[in-house]
Design a protein around this motif. Structure first.
Motif, mmCIF file in Angstrom:
data_model
loop_
_atom_site.group_PDB
_atom_site.id
_atom_site.type_symbol
_atom_site.label_atom_id
_atom_site.label_comp_id
_atom_site.label_asym_id
_atom_site.label_seq_id
_atom_site.Cartn_x
_atom_site.Cartn_y
_atom_site.Cartn_z
ATOM 1 N N LEU A 17 0.834 -1.201 0.000
ATOM 2 C CA LEU A 17 0.000 0.000 0.000
ATOM 3 C C LEU A 17 0.872 1.256 0.000
ATOM 4 O O LEU A 17 0.596 2.216 -0.735
ATOM 5 C CB LEU A 17 -0.926 -0.008 1.224
ATOM 6 N N THR A 18 1.948 1.253 0.754
ATOM 7 C CA THR A 18 2.863 2.393 0.806
ATOM 8 C C THR A 18 3.526 2.623 -0.546
ATOM 9 O O THR A 18 3.616 3.761 -1.024
ATOM 10 C CB THR A 18 3.934 2.161 1.896
ATOM 11 N N LEU A 103 -1.921 13.827 3.296
ATOM 12 C CA LEU A 103 -2.769 12.687 3.654
ATOM 13 C C LEU A 103 -4.080 12.706 2.862
ATOM 14 O O LEU A 103 -4.563 11.652 2.436
ATOM 15 C CB LEU A 103 -3.041 12.671 5.162
ATOM 16 N N LEU A 104 -4.643 13.889 2.635
ATOM 17 C CA LEU A 104 -5.849 13.985 1.803
ATOM 18 C C LEU A 104 -5.554 13.546 0.370
ATOM 19 O O LEU A 104 -6.338 12.810 -0.241
ATOM 20 C CB LEU A 104 -6.392 15.418 1.810
ATOM 21 N N HIS A 105 -4.424 13.998 -0.157
ATOM 22 C CA HIS A 105 -4.018 13.625 -1.526
ATOM 23 C C HIS A 105 -3.795 12.115 -1.615
ATOM 24 O O HIS A 105 -4.237 11.456 -2.569
ATOM 25 C CB HIS A 105 -2.755 14.398 -1.903
ATOM 26 N N SER A 108 -7.198 10.277 -1.484
ATOM 27 C CA SER A 108 -7.961 10.367 -2.733
ATOM 28 C C SER A 108 -7.300 9.573 -3.856
ATOM 29 O O SER A 108 -7.983 9.013 -4.716
ATOM 30 C CB SER A 108 -8.184 11.824 -3.145
ATOM 31 N N ALA A 109 -5.969 9.488 -3.845
ATOM 32 C CA ALA A 109 -5.274 8.709 -4.874
ATOM 33 C C ALA A 109 -5.517 7.210 -4.710
ATOM 34 O O ALA A 109 -5.602 6.476 -5.692
ATOM 35 C CB ALA A 109 -3.774 9.003 -4.832
ATOM 36 N N LEU A 110 -5.642 6.764 -3.471
ATOM 37 C CA LEU A 110 -5.816 5.330 -3.221
ATOM 38 C C LEU A 110 -7.277 4.886 -3.194
ATOM 39 O O LEU A 110 -7.567 3.703 -3.373
ATOM 40 C CB LEU A 110 -5.149 4.952 -1.901
ATOM 41 N N ALA A 111 -8.190 5.819 -3.005
ATOM 42 C CA ALA A 111 -9.610 5.475 -2.878
ATOM 43 C C ALA A 111 -10.140 4.606 -4.014
ATOM 44 O O ALA A 111 -10.898 3.652 -3.750
ATOM 45 C CB ALA A 111 -10.441 6.748 -2.728
ATOM 46 N N ASP A 116 -14.582 -1.271 -4.786
ATOM 47 C CA ASP A 116 -15.407 -2.479 -4.868
ATOM 48 C C ASP A 116 -15.649 -3.149 -3.515
ATOM 49 O O ASP A 116 -16.253 -4.214 -3.459
ATOM 50 C CB ASP A 116 -14.773 -3.478 -5.839
ATOM 51 N N LEU A 117 -15.223 -2.519 -2.426
ATOM 52 C CA LEU A 117 -15.422 -3.127 -1.104
ATOM 53 C C LEU A 117 -16.888 -3.057 -0.682
ATOM 54 O O LEU A 117 -17.573 -2.066 -0.939
ATOM 55 C CB LEU A 117 -14.567 -2.421 -0.049
#
Length: 147
Positions: A17-18, A103-105, A108-111, A116-117
């Motif tokens: 994830l990182t 952290l917001l960026h 939003s990039a990973l969302a 599909d969860l």
């Protein structure tokens, strides 16, 4: 799957994830800077040596990074009131804002990778995050007391 294997899976997933976050955001800021801001936000002002230890970098490396971050207005340096030979570092409001924005960026990039969860999976992630936070905070406190 054993409990040890479950822990290993969490560690590997966190690393993945990182790495994905770094690729998705194309952020060129060194991860050590974000880690430093997070540590100072969570722990408050620290001596450079303690900050280096918590960040797992050398003291000379942390001194260089702190100097760069002070120049950017993200941190302040002051003489330690308890020992004038030591320096204490503190995050500035600009540093807190930069971390918050990053952290917001990041979120939003990973969302899209989590679109599909199901609600049950979100509940499981939320519970996992809460358990990890609780247990890791307790482990960190125990380690600090043992020092």
């Amino acid at each position: 799957m054993t409990h040890d294997q479950d822990i290993e899976t969490l560690i590997v997933a966190a690393h993945t994830l990182t790495r994905l976050a770094a690729l998705e955001t194309a952020n060129e800021t060194p991860s050590a800077q974000w880690r430093t801001l997070t540590i100072l936000r969570d722990h408050g002002p620290l001596r450079i040596g303690e900050l280096a230890r918590l960040s797992r970098v050398t003291q000379p490396g942390m001194t260089r990074l702190v100097g760069q971050m002070v120049d950017q207005g993200l941190l302040t340096r002051a003489t330690d009131a308890a020992d004038s030979r030591a320096t204490v570092v503190e995050v500035t409001p600009l540093g807190v804002e930069a971390l918050h924005t990053w952290l917001l960026h990041l979120t939003s990039a990973l969302a899209p990778h989590f679109d599909d969860l199901t609600e049950a999976e979100w509940d499981a992630l939320r519970t996992t995050a809460q358990v990890l936070t609780r247990n890791l905070d307790r482990a960190a406190t125990t380690a600090e007391v043992a020092r």
